[in-house]
Design an enzyme around this catalytic site. Structure first.
Site, PDB file in Angstrom:
ATOM      1  N   CYS A  41     -41.876  22.137 -13.874  1.00  0.00           N
ATOM      2  CA  CYS A  41     -41.566  23.284 -13.620  1.00  0.00           C
ATOM      3  C   CYS A  41     -41.826  24.308 -13.551  1.00  0.00           C
ATOM      4  CB  CYS A  41     -40.345  23.273 -12.593  1.00  0.00           C
ATOM      5  SG  CYS A  41     -38.637  21.741 -13.587  1.00  0.00           S
ATOM      6  N   TYR A 182     -42.784  10.345  -6.349  1.00  0.00           N
ATOM      7  CA  TYR A 182     -42.626  10.857  -7.604  1.00  0.00           C
ATOM      8  C   TYR A 182     -40.880   9.941  -7.546  1.00  0.00           C
ATOM      9  CZ  TYR A 182     -39.102  13.437 -10.951  1.00  0.00           C
ATOM     10  OH  TYR A 182     -38.583  13.789 -12.499  1.00  0.00           O
ATOM     11  N   HIS A 185     -36.959  10.455 -13.692  1.00  0.00           N
ATOM     12  CA  HIS A 185     -36.691  11.244 -14.661  1.00  0.00           C
ATOM     13  C   HIS A 185     -35.010  11.441 -13.936  1.00  0.00           C
ATOM     14  CE1 HIS A 185     -40.087  13.656 -14.891  1.00  0.00           C
ATOM     15  NE2 HIS A 185     -40.129  12.403 -16.944  1.00  0.00           N
ATOM     16  N   ASP A 277     -37.236  12.378 -21.794  1.00  0.00           N
ATOM     17  CA  ASP A 277     -38.719  11.893 -21.623  1.00  0.00           C
ATOM     18  C   ASP A 277     -39.149  13.791 -22.775  1.00  0.00           C
ATOM     19  OD1 ASP A 277     -41.042  10.981 -20.263  1.00  0.00           O
ATOM     20  OD2 ASP A 277     -41.396  12.767 -19.274  1.00  0.00           O
TER      21      ASP A 277
HETATM   22  C1  LIG Z   1     -40.775  22.676 -18.794  1.00  0.00           C
HETATM   23  C2  LIG Z   1     -40.976  21.878 -17.708  1.00  0.00           C
HETATM   24  C3  LIG Z   1     -40.794  21.369 -16.695  1.00  0.00           C
HETATM   25  C4  LIG Z   1     -40.439  20.176 -16.247  1.00  0.00           C
HETATM   26  N1  LIG Z   1     -40.798  19.790 -14.457  1.00  0.00           N
HETATM   27  C5  LIG Z   1     -40.952  18.328 -14.129  1.00  0.00           C
HETATM   28  C6  LIG Z   1     -41.438  18.353 -12.914  1.00  0.00           C
HETATM   29  O1  LIG Z   1     -41.406  18.603 -11.855  1.00  0.00           O
HETATM   30  N2  LIG Z   1     -40.915  17.771 -12.566  1.00  0.00           N
HETATM   31  C7  LIG Z   1     -41.294  15.912 -13.214  1.00  0.00           C
HETATM   32  O2  LIG Z   1     -41.626  14.953 -12.970  1.00  0.00           O
HETATM   33  N3  LIG Z   1     -41.515  16.059 -14.739  1.00  0.00           N
HETATM   34  C8  LIG Z   1     -40.837  17.327 -14.888  1.00  0.00           C
HETATM   35  N4  LIG Z   1     -41.051  17.588 -16.612  1.00  0.00           N
HETATM   36  C9  LIG Z   1     -40.949  16.481 -17.377  1.00  0.00           C
HETATM   37  C10 LIG Z   1     -43.104  16.950 -18.023  1.00  0.00           C
HETATM   38  O3  LIG Z   1     -44.000  15.880 -17.013  1.00  0.00           O
HETATM   39  C11 LIG Z   1     -42.960  15.795 -18.740  1.00  0.00           C
HETATM   40  O4  LIG Z   1     -42.994  14.611 -18.710  1.00  0.00           O
HETATM   41  C12 LIG Z   1     -42.428  15.646 -20.747  1.00  0.00           C
HETATM   42  O5  LIG Z   1     -42.097  16.877 -20.622  1.00  0.00           O
HETATM   43  C13 LIG Z   1     -42.888  15.089 -21.682  1.00  0.00           C
HETATM   44  O6  LIG Z   1     -44.342  15.587 -21.349  1.00  0.00           O
HETATM   45  P1  LIG Z   1     -44.659  16.562 -22.516  1.00  0.00           P
HETATM   46  O7  LIG Z   1     -44.405  16.056 -24.254  1.00  0.00           O
HETATM   47  O8  LIG Z   1     -46.238  16.720 -22.444  1.00  0.00           O
HETATM   48  O9  LIG Z   1     -43.747  17.375 -22.502  1.00  0.00           O
HETATM   49  C14 LIG Z   1     -41.134  19.264 -16.907  1.00  0.00           C
HETATM   50  C15 LIG Z   1     -41.073  19.066 -18.495  1.00  0.00           C
HETATM   51  C16 LIG Z   1     -41.251  20.705 -18.992  1.00  0.00           C
HETATM   52  C17 LIG Z   1     -40.961  20.674 -20.269  1.00  0.00           C
END
Ligand SMILES: Cc1cc2nc3c(=O)[nH]c(=O)nc-3n(C[C@H](O)[C@H](O)[C@H](O)COP(=O)(O)O)c2cc1C
Ligand code: SF4
Length: 710
Positions: A41, A182, A185, A277
């Site tokens: 998001c 989905y 989380h 996460d």
């Molecule tokens: C700004 C932001 C918004 C996120 N929004 C969502 C979301 O809408 N749906 C979702 O499944 N995960 C969301 N996540 C989690 C990410 O998809 C991801 O699983 C998590 O950040 C770990 O990955 P990364 O280390 O590459 O950031 C979000 C992460 C970030 C940083």
């Protein structure tokens, strides 16, 4: 495809990374490589769909094979107001969703959409629908909304399946190639059904893992049937809720994957709360969940995508070669550098803008404001202001710029002006470049923050038109006399030593013999108090700043052996870190470090003989505390002496050939590092631009379409 900068030479891809550029079949669709921008998001959602479309398109141009939306609310009973996500409640939402898919396709990627029913995470504040969940329980929102979910009946379950099917149809009509189910989380009804924590049902949807996963299985079946080979079905699954047997365990996840592997075309495996996460670099290392993923991947015949703040191509290659992941999932690395895949492909590893793991990006969503990034100041500005993470227009005049101060604002201004081709001299009063970033990166857990300076200094090496002078204190006379047409002051800020901040807007009484420090004292280098083994002292940290620094410095002092007490007027230590998802970890960390925490109290006076007074913020009742040293983390004052002196001499500018003197970053108004980097970029973007500065004219935005009055 990439046009990083005029000077940056494009070299060939290192064959070691070839494996990352192999195509991957996701059921009926083919991903061009292994780079997968997982759903994230962005605080733009249904309010700013075109801004989001442009942001996603830039990522697609940057080489990601799949670019996904954020979680998309599929129904009014999944309304997560006040947060601003995309919606797919009815056909009226289709144009916005279709625009995003088109933009992703225009950039050359597959478009993914994450359909979400947020179940017990939906307060439905806007729609006023009663929330739905597996049990009659209070809903699970950050705000502890005084609302309960109702235990879903058989007809609720049938309705949910119907709503999800309709959403899948609409997603296909909008042009998406990958449709997500989905279950991640703690933000999805499917997660709530899967988790023992919420699901205590005694019907066929409760009890065993197979029963708890029944709704997930049904929704996956429905989605598969609706997609009918026109789009891939992805399943985002929580594989560890982080609360042991009370919630979803890796063993549960293993059973779900084994049972349901025939249904999705792709598994996207995540940790169970969003906090876990998307942990920050202060609390979790890159790729730390590798062993867990390795075991789960072996259970599936389908491609698996996983995340872990991956920025190193070597780590990525190892994930694929070791059979841990098939696709490299990224949210934050793709925000910090939308062109990460393209840079690896072009053999330009030094140009990668690595995520620092600070979660300022998440604070956008949490504050319902468009996403911003510490490393990538163009994030969220692609459409609003027309900024691009790699491209910037060439110089438009013979101007030359003196930049005073090589902190995050000055470095970014120098980098971007250098990229534009202007002659720039960047001066720094000290020996070290990077300003507050370099100083703070020495604090516990903040080492990755140095990347803000490292990236920019690395880029500046490309630009022969930028010269850097260290240990150069600049006087007003120097600045006016060097012959530059434009002067930029980016001299940072200093912490106050008088207690003024949010709580006290005028100085507190401080005895003459009191031992008072500010963060600047500890950040200046090897301070005796921060060295382990020095004589232990009683230290009181007054944190009226509420972001990370008070907590981090208290931790530094406690770990050096001091008896440390943190006093804050807020109800929690580092309360703003709720927006970066760190607040729970911070509370745990300060307690583990043995710090005494006094919340809802303000420091009111620093007396003689090591005595301080604090007061309850509600009743005003005072207590006395013994403290040999008081560390004030309250507010900052701009270091703007040079700027003010130059403003005073405004009349001289024309005769000295100076057309502008500007102040940016913390020297203009103290803020976050992200704010400083952004201000440097803004200066460079608007330099020589025709028309008034954006402060006067605003930026592009979308307006609410008015409905007819009754
Ligand atoms: C700004 C932001 C918004 C996120 N929004 C969502 C979301 O809408 N749906 C979702 O499944 N995960 C969301 N996540 C989690 C990410 O998809 C991801 O699983 C998590 O950040 C770990 O990955 P990364 O280390 O590459 O950031 C979000 C992460 C970030 C940083
Ligand atoms: S804001 Fe911080 S955590 Fe988020 S992408 Fe940018 S650098 Fe990474």
């Amino acid at each position: 495809m990439i046009n990083i900068s005029p000077e940056a030479g494009v070299t060939a891809r290192d064959p070691r990374y070839d494996i990352l550029f192999e195509p991957v079949d996701l059921g009926p669709v083919r991903a061009r490589n292994r780079f997968f921008q997982v759903p994230h998001c962005n605080g733009m959602g249904y309010r700013d769909p075109t801004a989001q479309a442009a942001m996603r398109q830039v990522k697609a141009e940057g080489g990601w094979a799949v670019v996904c939306t954020e979680q998309v609310e599929i129904h009014p009973s999944s309304d997560i107001t006040p947060f601003i996500e995309l919606r797919l409640w009815d056909d009226g939402d289709l144009p916005a969703l279709a625009r995003i898919a088109e933009a992703i396709h225009a950039g050359g990627a597959l478009a993914g959409i994450e359909l979400a029913h947020n179940g017990m995470n939906s307060p439905n504040l806007s729609t006023r629908e009663p929330p739905l969940g597996p049990a009659h329980l209070p809903i699970v929102t950050w705000a502890n909304d005084p609302v309960q979910a109702r235990m879903m009946s058989a007809s609720d379950i049938a309705d949910l399946r119907r709503w999800h099917r309709l959403a899948v149809r609409r997603a296909l009509a909008a042009g998406y190639d990958v449709v997500y189910v989905y279950s991640g989380h703690n933000l999805s009804v499917l997660h709530h059904f899967l988790s023992r924590r919420y699901n205590q049902r005694t019907d066929s949807y409760g009890g065993s893992v197979a029963n708890r996963a029944r709704l997930l299985a049904e929704i996956l079946e429905d989605t598969r049937e609706e997609c009918a080979g026109r789009a891939a079905v992805a399943c985002r699954l929580t594989v560890d809720e982080g609360i042991g047997q009370a919630g979803i365990t890796p063993e549960d996840a293993a059973e779900v994957i084994s049972l349901l592997d025939h249904l999705p075309d792709l598994w996207d495996l995540v940790l169970g709360s969003w906090e876990l996460d998307s942990a920050t670099s202060r609390f979790a290392a890159e790729g730390e969940r590798e062993p867990l993923m390795a075991g789960l991947k072996r259970l599936s015949a389908k491609p698996v995508v996983g995340v872990g703040r991956f920025t190193s191509p070597d780590t990525m290659v190892r994930q694929v070669r070791a059979g841990i992941l098939d696709m490299i999932g990224a949210a934050r690395p793709s925000i910090a550098d939308p062109f990460l895949p393209a840079k690896i492909e072009a053999g330009r590893l030094d140009d990668i803008r690595e995520c620092i793991g600070c979660n300022i990006c998440i604070s956008g969503d949490m504050t319902m404001s468009p996403i911003r990034c510490t490393q990538n100041p163009t994030m969220g500005e692609e459409w609003r202001r027309g900024w691009h993470p790699e491209r910037i227009r060439p110089k438009e005049s013979d101007a030359s710029v003196l930049i005073v101060g090589a902190g995050p604002a000055g470095l970014e201004a120098a980098r971007a002006l250098g990229q534009r081709g202007y002659p720039v001299v960047l001066t720094e009063a000290t020996r070290e470049l990077g300003g507050r970033v370099s100083r703070e990166a020495d604090l516990p857990g903040l080492a990755a923050w140095r990347r803000v300076a490292d990236y920019r200094l690395g880029q500046l090496r490309h630009y022969r038109n930028v010269d850097i002078y260290r240990e150069s204190e600049i006087t007003p006379e120097d600045a006016l006399g060097y012959g530059f047409t434009d002067i930029l002051v980016a001299t940072g800020a200093r912490w106050r030593a008088d207690g003024v901040g949010r709580w006290h807007t005028s100085p507190i009484p401080v005895a003459e013999d009191a031992n008072v420090l500010t963060p600047d004292d500890l950040l200046a280098g090897d301070h005796p108090l921060s060295r382990p083994g020095t004589a232990p002292r009683r230290i009181l940290v007054f944190d009226d700043d509420h972001y990370y620094l008070g907590g981090v410095l208290a931790e530094l002092l406690a770990r050096a052996g001091h008896e440390t007490r943190l006093v804050t007027p807020a109800p929690l230590v580092s309360s703003w870190t709720a927006h970066t998802l760190e607040i729970g970890d911070v509370q745990r960390r300060v307690r583990e470090a043995g710090i005494t925490v006094d919340v809802n109290r303000a420091l009111t006076a620093i007396g003689t003989g090591g005595e301080a007074r604090t007061a309850c913020v509600f009743t005003g009742s005072e207590s006395r505390v013994r403290a040999d040293v008081v560390l004030l983390v309250t507010a900052r004052l701009p270091r703007d002496d040079l700027f003010l002196a130059l403003e005073e001499r405004r009349d001289e500018w024309p005769a000295r050939g100076v057309r502008s003197v500007t102040c940016i970053g913390d020297a203009w108004a103290p803020s976050t590092i992200a704010g400083a980097v952004w201000s440097g970029r803004r200066y460079a973007e608007e330099f020589d631009a025709p028309g008034p500065p954006s402060r006067d004219r605003g930026y592009r935005r979308e307006y609410t379409a008015l409905g007819p009055l009754p």
